[in-house]
Design a protein around this motif. Structure first.
Motif, PDB file in Angstrom:
ATOM      1  N   GLY A  19       0.816  -1.213   0.000  1.00  0.00           N
ATOM      2  CA  GLY A  19       0.000   0.000   0.000  1.00  0.00           C
ATOM      3  C   GLY A  19       0.843   1.254   0.000  1.00  0.00           C
ATOM      4  O   GLY A  19       0.539   2.232  -0.697  1.00  0.00           O
ATOM      5  N   ALA A  23       0.756   3.926  -3.102  1.00  0.00           N
ATOM      6  CA  ALA A  23       0.351   5.311  -2.844  1.00  0.00           C
ATOM      7  C   ALA A  23       1.497   6.277  -3.138  1.00  0.00           C
ATOM      8  O   ALA A  23       1.277   7.366  -3.678  1.00  0.00           O
ATOM      9  CB  ALA A  23      -0.112   5.468  -1.403  1.00  0.00           C
ATOM     10  N   GLN A  26       1.768   6.520  -6.898  1.00  0.00           N
ATOM     11  CA  GLN A  26       0.605   7.125  -7.523  1.00  0.00           C
ATOM     12  C   GLN A  26       0.592   8.642  -7.377  1.00  0.00           C
ATOM     13  O   GLN A  26       0.093   9.353  -8.240  1.00  0.00           O
ATOM     14  CB  GLN A  26      -0.667   6.513  -6.930  1.00  0.00           C
ATOM     15  CG  GLN A  26      -1.922   6.799  -7.714  1.00  0.00           C
ATOM     16  CD  GLN A  26      -2.746   7.907  -7.102  1.00  0.00           C
ATOM     17  OE1 GLN A  26      -2.547   8.279  -5.960  1.00  0.00           O
ATOM     18  NE2 GLN A  26      -3.667   8.440  -7.873  1.00  0.00           N
ATOM     19  N   ALA A  27       1.156   9.151  -6.290  1.00  0.00           N
ATOM     20  CA  ALA A  27       1.144  10.596  -6.029  1.00  0.00           C
ATOM     21  C   ALA A  27       1.840  11.406  -7.128  1.00  0.00           C
ATOM     22  O   ALA A  27       1.239  12.344  -7.673  1.00  0.00           O
ATOM     23  CB  ALA A  27       1.743  10.894  -4.661  1.00  0.00           C
ATOM     24  N   SER A  42      -2.947  11.219  -1.840  1.00  0.00           N
ATOM     25  CA  SER A  42      -2.117  10.012  -1.964  1.00  0.00           C
ATOM     26  C   SER A  42      -0.841  10.139  -1.145  1.00  0.00           C
ATOM     27  O   SER A  42      -0.381   9.177  -0.529  1.00  0.00           O
ATOM     28  CB  SER A  42      -1.754   9.761  -3.424  1.00  0.00           C
ATOM     29  OG  SER A  42      -2.897   9.523  -4.186  1.00  0.00           O
ATOM     30  N   VAL A  45      -1.763   9.611   2.534  1.00  0.00           N
ATOM     31  CA  VAL A  45      -2.010   8.190   2.809  1.00  0.00           C
ATOM     32  C   VAL A  45      -0.683   7.438   2.892  1.00  0.00           C
ATOM     33  O   VAL A  45      -0.474   6.621   3.797  1.00  0.00           O
ATOM     34  CB  VAL A  45      -2.937   7.574   1.733  1.00  0.00           C
ATOM     35  CG1 VAL A  45      -2.976   6.063   1.850  1.00  0.00           C
ATOM     36  CG2 VAL A  45      -4.325   8.160   1.838  1.00  0.00           C
ATOM     37  N   ALA A  46       0.230   7.715   1.977  1.00  0.00           N
ATOM     38  CA  ALA A  46       1.540   7.064   2.002  1.00  0.00           C
ATOM     39  C   ALA A  46       2.286   7.389   3.292  1.00  0.00           C
ATOM     40  O   ALA A  46       2.923   6.512   3.889  1.00  0.00           O
ATOM     41  CB  ALA A  46       2.360   7.484   0.786  1.00  0.00           C
TER      42      ALA A  46
END
Length: 69
Positions: A19, A23, A26-27, A42, A45-46
């Protein structure tokens, strides 16, 4: 001396790393593709997942008979 157990199981730890990597990757991609600042979600969250992984590392490195203060 035995090491303490972490707060995550082995499977949860693997999923947390997955995860975090997803994340974190993806950011920057969404920052490049999208004009608004939704990519910051993102990133947050990371960072939260990384905090849990670091806390798990700290719990694993603590001796098993150590008391928490």
């Amino acid at each position: 001396m035995h090491q303490g157990s972490g707060i995550l199981s082995t499977r949860q730890r693997q999923l947390a790393w997955l995860g975090f990597l997803l994340a974190a990757l993806q950011a920057p991609v969404s920052a490049w593709l999208v004009t608004d600042e939704s990519w910051l979600f993102s990133l947050c969250v990371a960072l939260m997942v990384a905090t849990v992984i670091i806390a798990d590392d700290a719990a694993r490195r603590r001796p098993a008979n150590a008391t928490s203060d």
